[in-house]
Design a protein around this motif. Sequence first.
Motif, PDB file in Angstrom:
ATOM      1  N   GLY A  48       0.903  -1.134  -0.014  1.00 30.16           N
ATOM      2  CA  GLY A  48       0.102  -0.116   0.013  1.00 30.16           C
ATOM      3  C   GLY A  48       0.748   1.410   0.060  1.00 30.16           C
ATOM      4  O   GLY A  48       0.281   2.300  -0.195  1.00 30.16           O
ATOM      5  N   ALA A 100       0.842   4.838  -4.118  1.00 29.80           N
ATOM      6  CA  ALA A 100      -0.483   5.128  -4.089  1.00 29.80           C
ATOM      7  C   ALA A 100      -1.242   4.564  -5.566  1.00 29.80           C
ATOM      8  O   ALA A 100      -2.579   4.517  -5.416  1.00 29.80           O
ATOM      9  N   PRO A 112      -2.431   0.217  -4.690  1.00 28.63           N
ATOM     10  CA  PRO A 112      -2.569   0.250  -3.086  1.00 28.63           C
ATOM     11  C   PRO A 112      -2.619  -1.508  -2.551  1.00 28.63           C
ATOM     12  O   PRO A 112      -2.409  -1.538  -1.330  1.00 28.63           O
TER      13      PRO A 112
END
Length: 328
Positions: A302, A305, A308
């Motif tokens: 994660g 971005a 994730p």
Amino acid sequence: GRKMSKSLGNGIEPQDIMNKLGADILRLWIASADYSNEMSLSQEILKRNADAYRRLRNTARFLLGNLDGFDPAQHLRPLNEMVALDRWIVHRAWELQEKIKAAFDSYNMAEIVQLLLNFCSVDLGSLYLDVTKDRLYTMPTDSHGRRSAQSAMYHIAEAFTRWIAPILTFTADELWGYLPGERAEHVLFTTWYDGLAPLPADAQLNAADFDQLLAVREQVAKVLEPMRANGAIGAALEAEITIAASEEQAAKWQPLADELRFLFISGDVQVRPATTDEVFVSAQPTQKTKCVRCWHHRADVGSNADHPELCGRCAGNITGAGEVRSWF
């Protein structure tokens, strides 16, 4: 235990075996039988030979499948530039080829069959091919780690096809047509493969070092088995491993620690020194999140971005230059 006889009606015709199972199954039975004594044949014996043949064929099939897109003229890595595990399996193949040569010289076909089956089951099936799946399936197509594994598989496939040619002639000829690169028209026109070589004694990880690591790998498996049985973990990737060894041994293994998880097919591995010459292995369930792509449990899942659900390694393999592997 009874001789085949027309009057007893218990004969098995070679043509019937070939029509049902193929000529190579018949050849494999002949090669694996002890011809210095009375030779036994039954449907059960043929079934066992068919199972053994499938093991050999499935190994070759896996090697060929992972050589898709591999051109030895462009992608073959020199032995001294390979990832350590790939260099080791080429060494093991070289050792095996020397034993097979000696067995052919003494017409010991049964030993050749046993050597081949052990290599496919132990060195390849339960170790090398299992460990390298991560590199083959998660790293960028043209990355060094993936091409290194393909180079080792290419060497093994080239040698393997020649090893089986005098016994599984039709299978070897079939394999020969799928191997990448320029070659003679038929495998039976070739001799031993000369692309194999032993590991130098002064290699960063030599054969003795690998023997020690594989012994630790067995210890890890013994520690994880009861954890799986009692439900503490579902798979080895859900366990974090700690290895305690002598200061000298720990100092040698600590640089490998980040990649040992690939050899053990486990979660993170820590190596620490201990005041003993023995090696101790302990494990605990991981609390880290599972990456949906590589299935490893990592603290950085994660962190990217754009991806994730992926760990940092997988995100880098997808969008960047990819990870670097030196050992496993």
